[in-house]
Design an enzyme around this catalytic site. Structure first.
Site, PDB file in Angstrom:
ATOM      1  N   PHE A  16      16.710   6.442   3.299  1.00  0.00           N
ATOM      2  CA  PHE A  16      15.602   6.421   4.306  1.00  0.00           C
ATOM      3  C   PHE A  16      16.009   5.272   5.379  1.00  0.00           C
ATOM      4  O   PHE A  16      17.166   4.650   5.331  1.00  0.00           O
ATOM      5  CB  PHE A  16      14.333   5.928   3.705  1.00  0.00           C
ATOM      6  CG  PHE A  16      14.380   4.787   3.135  1.00  0.00           C
ATOM      7  CD1 PHE A  16      15.058   4.265   2.050  1.00  0.00           C
ATOM      8  CD2 PHE A  16      13.613   3.743   3.949  1.00  0.00           C
ATOM      9  CE1 PHE A  16      15.057   2.928   1.500  1.00  0.00           C
ATOM     10  CE2 PHE A  16      13.685   2.293   3.469  1.00  0.00           C
ATOM     11  CZ  PHE A  16      14.548   2.007   2.113  1.00  0.00           C
ATOM     12  N   LYS A  68       7.108   2.393  -2.972  1.00  0.00           N
ATOM     13  CA  LYS A  68       7.585   1.100  -3.092  1.00  0.00           C
ATOM     14  C   LYS A  68       6.921   0.408  -4.334  1.00  0.00           C
ATOM     15  O   LYS A  68       7.767  -0.004  -5.071  1.00  0.00           O
ATOM     16  CB  LYS A  68       7.444   0.282  -1.993  1.00  0.00           C
ATOM     17  CG  LYS A  68       7.838  -1.042  -1.930  1.00  0.00           C
ATOM     18  CD  LYS A  68       7.557  -2.077  -0.599  1.00  0.00           C
ATOM     19  CE  LYS A  68       8.347  -1.646   0.530  1.00  0.00           C
ATOM     20  NZ  LYS A  68       8.198  -2.814   1.870  1.00  0.00           N
ATOM     21  N   ASP A  94       9.871  -7.975   1.776  1.00  0.00           N
ATOM     22  CA  ASP A  94       9.914  -7.583   3.326  1.00  0.00           C
ATOM     23  C   ASP A  94      11.592  -7.214   3.624  1.00  0.00           C
ATOM     24  O   ASP A  94      11.931  -8.502   3.026  1.00  0.00           O
ATOM     25  CB  ASP A  94       9.303  -8.517   4.152  1.00  0.00           C
ATOM     26  CG  ASP A  94       9.128  -8.135   5.409  1.00  0.00           C
ATOM     27  OD1 ASP A  94       8.194  -7.127   5.643  1.00  0.00           O
ATOM     28  OD2 ASP A  94       9.673  -8.791   6.385  1.00  0.00           O
ATOM     29  N   SER A  95      11.719  -6.430   4.135  1.00  0.00           N
ATOM     30  CA  SER A  95      13.179  -6.018   4.256  1.00  0.00           C
ATOM     31  C   SER A  95      13.490  -5.544   5.657  1.00  0.00           C
ATOM     32  O   SER A  95      12.426  -5.122   6.614  1.00  0.00           O
ATOM     33  CB  SER A  95      13.468  -5.018   3.240  1.00  0.00           C
ATOM     34  OG  SER A  95      12.932  -3.990   3.455  1.00  0.00           O
ATOM     35  N   LYS A 105      23.265   3.387  -4.771  1.00  0.00           N
ATOM     36  CA  LYS A 105      22.842   2.348  -3.852  1.00  0.00           C
ATOM     37  C   LYS A 105      22.133   1.318  -4.525  1.00  0.00           C
ATOM     38  O   LYS A 105      22.157   0.140  -4.171  1.00  0.00           O
ATOM     39  CB  LYS A 105      21.715   3.124  -2.797  1.00  0.00           C
ATOM     40  CG  LYS A 105      21.333   2.253  -1.639  1.00  0.00           C
ATOM     41  CD  LYS A 105      20.156   2.857  -0.763  1.00  0.00           C
ATOM     42  CE  LYS A 105      19.264   1.634  -0.042  1.00  0.00           C
ATOM     43  NZ  LYS A 105      18.254   2.420   0.585  1.00  0.00           N
ATOM     44  N   HIS A 137       0.737  -1.248   0.115  1.00  0.00           N
ATOM     45  CA  HIS A 137       0.083   0.036  -0.090  1.00  0.00           C
ATOM     46  C   HIS A 137       0.799   1.349   0.157  1.00  0.00           C
ATOM     47  O   HIS A 137       0.599   2.327   0.108  1.00  0.00           O
ATOM     48  CB  HIS A 137      -1.049   0.052   1.124  1.00  0.00           C
ATOM     49  CG  HIS A 137      -2.134  -0.834   0.995  1.00  0.00           C
ATOM     50  ND1 HIS A 137      -3.263  -0.512   0.999  1.00  0.00           N
ATOM     51  CD2 HIS A 137      -2.219  -2.391   0.891  1.00  0.00           C
ATOM     52  CE1 HIS A 137      -4.271  -1.492   0.854  1.00  0.00           C
ATOM     53  NE2 HIS A 137      -3.486  -2.564   0.807  1.00  0.00           N
ATOM     54  N   GLU A 154      -1.775  -8.754   8.329  1.00  0.00           N
ATOM     55  CA  GLU A 154      -0.715  -8.434   9.485  1.00  0.00           C
ATOM     56  C   GLU A 154       0.330  -9.431   9.340  1.00  0.00           C
ATOM     57  O   GLU A 154       0.180 -10.486   8.766  1.00  0.00           O
ATOM     58  CB  GLU A 154      -1.548  -9.034  10.980  1.00  0.00           C
ATOM     59  CG  GLU A 154      -1.181  -8.255  12.048  1.00  0.00           C
ATOM     60  CD  GLU A 154      -1.718  -8.690  13.345  1.00  0.00           C
ATOM     61  OE1 GLU A 154      -0.884  -8.588  14.228  1.00  0.00           O
ATOM     62  OE2 GLU A 154      -2.943  -9.401  13.336  1.00  0.00           O
TER      63      GLU A 154
HETATM   64  P1  IMP Z   1       9.263  -2.991   4.783  1.00  0.00           P
HETATM   65  O1  IMP Z   1      10.134  -3.986   4.099  1.00  0.00           O
HETATM   66  O2  IMP Z   1       8.462  -2.164   4.048  1.00  0.00           O
HETATM   67  O3  IMP Z   1       8.408  -3.873   5.883  1.00  0.00           O
HETATM   68  O4  IMP Z   1      10.386  -2.308   5.806  1.00  0.00           O
HETATM   69  C1  IMP Z   1      11.088  -2.718   6.650  1.00  0.00           C
HETATM   70  C2  IMP Z   1      12.177  -1.358   7.263  1.00  0.00           C
HETATM   71  O5  IMP Z   1      13.322  -1.755   7.076  1.00  0.00           O
HETATM   72  C3  IMP Z   1      11.853  -0.281   6.767  1.00  0.00           C
HETATM   73  O6  IMP Z   1      11.075   0.706   7.267  1.00  0.00           O
HETATM   74  C4  IMP Z   1      13.215   0.441   7.133  1.00  0.00           C
HETATM   75  O7  IMP Z   1      13.340   0.645   8.272  1.00  0.00           O
HETATM   76  C5  IMP Z   1      14.213  -0.803   6.985  1.00  0.00           C
HETATM   77  N1  IMP Z   1      14.992  -0.920   5.630  1.00  0.00           N
HETATM   78  C6  IMP Z   1      14.648  -1.708   4.678  1.00  0.00           C
HETATM   79  N2  IMP Z   1      15.410  -1.700   3.691  1.00  0.00           N
HETATM   80  C7  IMP Z   1      15.984  -0.437   3.674  1.00  0.00           C
HETATM   81  C8  IMP Z   1      17.099   0.316   3.198  1.00  0.00           C
HETATM   82  O8  IMP Z   1      17.315  -0.034   2.037  1.00  0.00           O
HETATM   83  N3  IMP Z   1      17.715   1.372   3.843  1.00  0.00           N
HETATM   84  C9  IMP Z   1      17.259   1.601   5.146  1.00  0.00           C
HETATM   85  N4  IMP Z   1      16.616   1.066   5.693  1.00  0.00           N
HETATM   86  C10 IMP Z   1      15.578  -0.054   5.305  1.00  0.00           C
END
Ligand code: IMP
Length: 208
Positions: free
Chosen positions: A167, A28, A84-85, A190, A24, A55
């Site tokens: 970020f 991204k 997911d990261s 990056k 959402h 969730e």
């Molecule tokens: P999600 O994958 O959208 O759940 O985000 C995971 C969280 O991991 C993000 O809010 C960031 O805090 C962190 N994160 C993931 N990828 C990066 C990146 O490339 N740089 C910095 N923080 C990251």
């Protein structure tokens, strides 16, 4: 475990047509759409389809990516891609890991989240400052088939944070072999070496 003589399973190809990006977050969705350009996909977001956000109850990056992709594929009847990261710090046993976004709190304050990471590492005697980012991708089809890919970039935590180009935890992450943190680096640079690039390169090589 594969037994002797087992054939490795073929990776399912993604045919041209509609693909749901199970997110959402418009930023991204745009970034993922750009990474998949040129493969005949008509990308649509979970938000545009009014799909609910499940969730994130998984205990690994892959599990969370899979549950988001499966939910979107089941509800839309279309193939769906989710990611997911997060940041994993060796001295903290892999934390914040899947909780990376949550460490920034309701206000999404990554200054505070970086301070928390640094304080926890500094409190451990002779702690390693090694860390890595992970990006898991899950591609799910409505018949239940799923393919996964996991990308990674290794580095070191610096303090104080440096740079304002990225970020999240970017300003405190110095990728191995580089002089600039992800926060100081041009975003194109990056994106050439990041965990996300690694995961997408694997996906593109496998499914197209
Ligand atoms: P999600 O994958 O959208 O759940 O985000 C995971 C969280 O991991 C993000 O809010 C960031 O805090 C962190 N994160 C993931 N990828 C990066 C990146 O490339 N740089 C910095 N923080 C990251």
């Amino acid at each position: 475990m594969s037994g002797e003589g087992d054939q490795p399973q073929a990776i399912r190809k993604l045919q041209p047509g509609k693909l749901v990006i199970a997110s959402h977050n418009p930023g991204k969705v745009r970034e993922i759409a750009a990474l998949l350009e040129g493969h005949g996909l008509d990308v649509v977001s979970a938000k545009e389809l009014d799909l609910p956000e499940p969730e994130e109850t998984g205990t690994t990056f892959v599990m969370n990516a899979e549950l988001k992709a499966r939910a979107a594929a089941d509800l839309s009847g279309l193939p769906a891609l989710a990611d997911d990261s997060g940041l994993c710090v060796e001295a903290l046993g892999g934390d914040p890991g899947i909780f990376s976004a949550r460490w920034a709190g309701e206000s999404k304050d990554f200054g505070l989240a970086m301070q928390l990471v640094n304080d926890k590492v500094a409190a451990i005697e002779d702690a390693s400052r090694d860390a890595h980012f992970v990006c898991a991708l899950a591609l799910a089809w409505p018949d239940g088939h799923v393919e996964w890919f996991e990308g990674r970039v290794d580095g070191t935590l610096v303090w104080p944070p440096r740079g304002d180009k990225g970020f999240g935890y970017d300003p405190m992450f110095l990728p191995n072999g580089r002089d600039e943190t992800f926060g100081e680096m041009d975003q194109d640079e990056k994106h050439r070496i990041s965990h996300r690039a690694d995961a997408f390169n694997q996906l593109v090589a496998a499914v197209f």
